[in-house]
Design a protein around this motif. Sequence first.
Motif, PDB file in Angstrom:
ATOM      1  N   GLU A 140     -17.815   2.020  24.494  1.00  0.00           N
ATOM      2  CA  GLU A 140     -17.992   3.126  25.426  1.00  0.00           C
ATOM      3  C   GLU A 140     -16.671   3.862  25.665  1.00  0.00           C
ATOM      4  OE1 GLU A 140     -21.716   1.633  28.196  1.00  0.00           O
ATOM      5  OE2 GLU A 140     -19.736   0.750  28.536  1.00  0.00           O
ATOM      6  N   ILE A 141     -15.570   3.115  25.716  1.00  0.00           N
ATOM      7  CA  ILE A 141     -14.262   3.735  25.944  1.00  0.00           C
ATOM      8  C   ILE A 141     -13.842   4.570  24.739  1.00  0.00           C
ATOM      9  CG2 ILE A 141     -11.801   3.272  26.285  1.00  0.00           C
ATOM     10  CD1 ILE A 141     -12.670   0.720  27.836  1.00  0.00           C
ATOM     11  N   ASP A 142     -14.017   4.029  23.548  1.00  0.00           N
ATOM     12  CA  ASP A 142     -13.483   4.664  22.333  1.00  0.00           C
ATOM     13  C   ASP A 142     -14.519   5.410  21.512  1.00  0.00           C
ATOM     14  OD1 ASP A 142     -10.984   3.620  22.954  1.00  0.00           O
ATOM     15  OD2 ASP A 142     -11.293   1.795  21.780  1.00  0.00           O
ATOM     16  N   GLY A 143     -15.785   5.397  21.940  1.00  0.00           N
ATOM     17  CA  GLY A 143     -16.819   6.108  21.197  1.00  0.00           C
ATOM     18  C   GLY A 143     -17.279   5.391  19.946  1.00  0.00           C
ATOM     19  N   HIS A 144     -17.182   4.054  19.920  1.00  0.00           N
ATOM     20  CA  HIS A 144     -17.644   3.270  18.775  1.00  0.00           C
ATOM     21  C   HIS A 144     -19.063   2.742  19.019  1.00  0.00           C
ATOM     22  CE1 HIS A 144     -14.124   3.429  16.255  1.00  0.00           C
ATOM     23  NE2 HIS A 144     -13.331   3.037  17.235  1.00  0.00           N
ATOM     24  N   GLU A 145     -19.559   1.971  18.058  1.00  0.00           N
ATOM     25  CA  GLU A 145     -20.987   1.672  18.001  1.00  0.00           C
ATOM     26  C   GLU A 145     -21.455   0.514  18.878  1.00  0.00           C
ATOM     27  OE1 GLU A 145     -19.047   2.344  15.504  1.00  0.00           O
ATOM     28  OE2 GLU A 145     -19.908   4.083  14.511  1.00  0.00           O
ATOM     29  N   ASP A 146     -20.612  -0.491  19.114  1.00  0.00           N
ATOM     30  CA  ASP A 146     -20.998  -1.628  19.965  1.00  0.00           C
ATOM     31  C   ASP A 146     -22.265  -2.334  19.465  1.00  0.00           C
ATOM     32  OD1 ASP A 146     -19.065  -1.910  21.983  1.00  0.00           O
ATOM     33  OD2 ASP A 146     -19.941  -0.320  23.185  1.00  0.00           O
ATOM     34  N   GLY A 147     -22.399  -2.523  18.163  1.00  0.00           N
ATOM     35  CA  GLY A 147     -23.636  -3.085  17.645  1.00  0.00           C
ATOM     36  C   GLY A 147     -23.501  -4.429  16.966  1.00  0.00           C
ATOM     37  N   PHE A 148     -22.452  -5.189  17.295  1.00  0.00           N
ATOM     38  CA  PHE A 148     -22.170  -6.432  16.580  1.00  0.00           C
ATOM     39  C   PHE A 148     -23.315  -7.434  16.662  1.00  0.00           C
ATOM     40  CE2 PHE A 148     -20.654 -10.836  16.716  1.00  0.00           C
ATOM     41  CZ  PHE A 148     -20.046 -10.935  15.479  1.00  0.00           C
ATOM     42  N   ILE A 149     -23.864  -7.640  17.847  1.00  0.00           N
ATOM     43  CA  ILE A 149     -24.868  -8.700  18.008  1.00  0.00           C
ATOM     44  C   ILE A 149     -26.111  -8.417  17.179  1.00  0.00           C
ATOM     45  CG2 ILE A 149     -26.465  -9.760  19.657  1.00  0.00           C
ATOM     46  CD1 ILE A 149     -24.205  -9.704  21.697  1.00  0.00           C
ATOM     47  N   ASP A 150     -26.629  -7.199  17.253  1.00  0.00           N
ATOM     48  CA  ASP A 150     -27.800  -6.863  16.443  1.00  0.00           C
ATOM     49  C   ASP A 150     -27.494  -7.005  14.956  1.00  0.00           C
ATOM     50  OD1 ASP A 150     -29.627  -6.306  18.472  1.00  0.00           O
ATOM     51  OD2 ASP A 150     -28.957  -4.228  18.663  1.00  0.00           O
ATOM     52  N   ALA A 151     -26.322  -6.532  14.532  1.00  0.00           N
ATOM     53  CA  ALA A 151     -25.962  -6.620  13.116  1.00  0.00           C
ATOM     54  C   ALA A 151     -25.781  -8.061  12.670  1.00  0.00           C
ATOM     55  CB  ALA A 151     -24.686  -5.822  12.861  1.00  0.00           C
ATOM     56  N   ALA A 152     -25.210  -8.907  13.530  1.00  0.00           N
ATOM     57  CA  ALA A 152     -24.976 -10.306  13.164  1.00  0.00           C
ATOM     58  C   ALA A 152     -26.290 -11.035  12.919  1.00  0.00           C
ATOM     59  CB  ALA A 152     -24.171 -11.003  14.252  1.00  0.00           C
ATOM     60  N   PHE A 153     -27.298 -10.789  13.769  1.00  0.00           N
ATOM     61  CA  PHE A 153     -28.581 -11.452  13.566  1.00  0.00           C
ATOM     62  C   PHE A 153     -29.355 -10.836  12.399  1.00  0.00           C
ATOM     63  CE2 PHE A 153     -27.842 -13.196  17.791  1.00  0.00           C
ATOM     64  CZ  PHE A 153     -28.358 -14.488  17.651  1.00  0.00           C
TER      65      PHE A 153
END
Length: 424
Positions: A140-153
């Motif tokens: 949220e601070i840097d405008g990135h995706e924050d999608g690690f958990i979904d991608a990891a599973f």
Amino acid sequence: MREAVDYLPRRAASLVYDALEDTRVVVVNGARQVGKSTLAERVLRHVPGSVARFLDDPVTRLAAHEDPVRFVSHDGLMLIDEVQRVPDLWLAIKHVVDRDPRPGRFLLTGSARLLALRSLPDSLPGRSETIELWPLSQGEIDGHEDGFIDAAFAMGEDLRAESIGLRRKDYLALAARGGYPEAVKRTTPRRRERFFDGYLADLIARDVKQVAEIERASDMRRLVALLAAQTGGLLNMSRLASELGLSSPTVRSYVEILETIFVVRLVPGWSSNATTRAVATPKVIFVDPGMAGYLTSGSVADATHGGLLENFVLSEMTKQLTWADTSARLYHYRDRDQYEVDGVLENNAGEIVAIEVKAAETIRADDFRGLRLLKRRLGDRMLAGFVLYCGPQSLSFGDGLSCLPVSALWTTRSPAQAPLSGDQ
């Protein structure tokens, strides 16, 4: 309506919009100054006929006390900010939504876990949905995706991440900055220290007393400092009680208060039939690693830095769990043979993604010790094991185990993720 300055879009906004479509009462719950009011006000802009009531205003609060039924009377959506300040509103809201069960009637914000407050006369089972708003995530601070958990599973051991050039000192600086919007805006460590100092004093003077009566506020302040010194470690009530000169039950109740007002979060120990020697003791992390960094700023020990980075990683994962498509829970693992894994994510199907955190820029074979144990015992049930470290490379170490830069947490895109929009 008040206007936010330098507003950063929040992923929780889409959760609020969705909940208002089918739920009568939506509660945005979280620590003080994480942006609950700002988020709620922006949601109201998209709902015609909505009104806002702010209970930090003395006159508004008095009106709510004197006539709670009339106070909540409105045909459209009503925002009530800091609703825990007037507990009598809870029954009035329940009365309204029971008589008129249309969705989207009330949007409430609170700076404590509302259903844990003894002052509330009743809960709203089946009528409400609670959305936790954490401090800002790195994405949220840097405008990135924050999608690690979904991608990891979804991807398991095939997950890889590009380096964005961060090193150990950079990650520790991000952890020490934290995610409170006001702290993020401050450009020097000294100015952020001033924020955390005032924030903690205000919490103890106001929020703690709102939840429970304690005899000495100084004991709570010392407890917070002791918890910061052992962040990422197992919660040892007896040791804390001894250092504070208090009874273990008293310390336990104080820790529960700190959980209720969103200062700390306990990560439960994980076990299964395949890991019968597991220790059930929870570990403690701070909701915002910046607070832990502020409280331990006089220490330069590597152990303290490691705990701060682990707190940073676990808090980022906990934030992601509030919006991820994957329904999962976060645990830690430690057994009596001294094998440990910092984070264990388990989805509803019982599948596991395990995370080890290292505050180093290189990887050693021994860094995978706990992950290899879990992999041997769980087999295909463990989808992947990752060592998140301060170096730049993503590399396979065989048997479903890999190393990734810590930044993979926020630079990885979820397979089904949409980008943040300006109003979210």
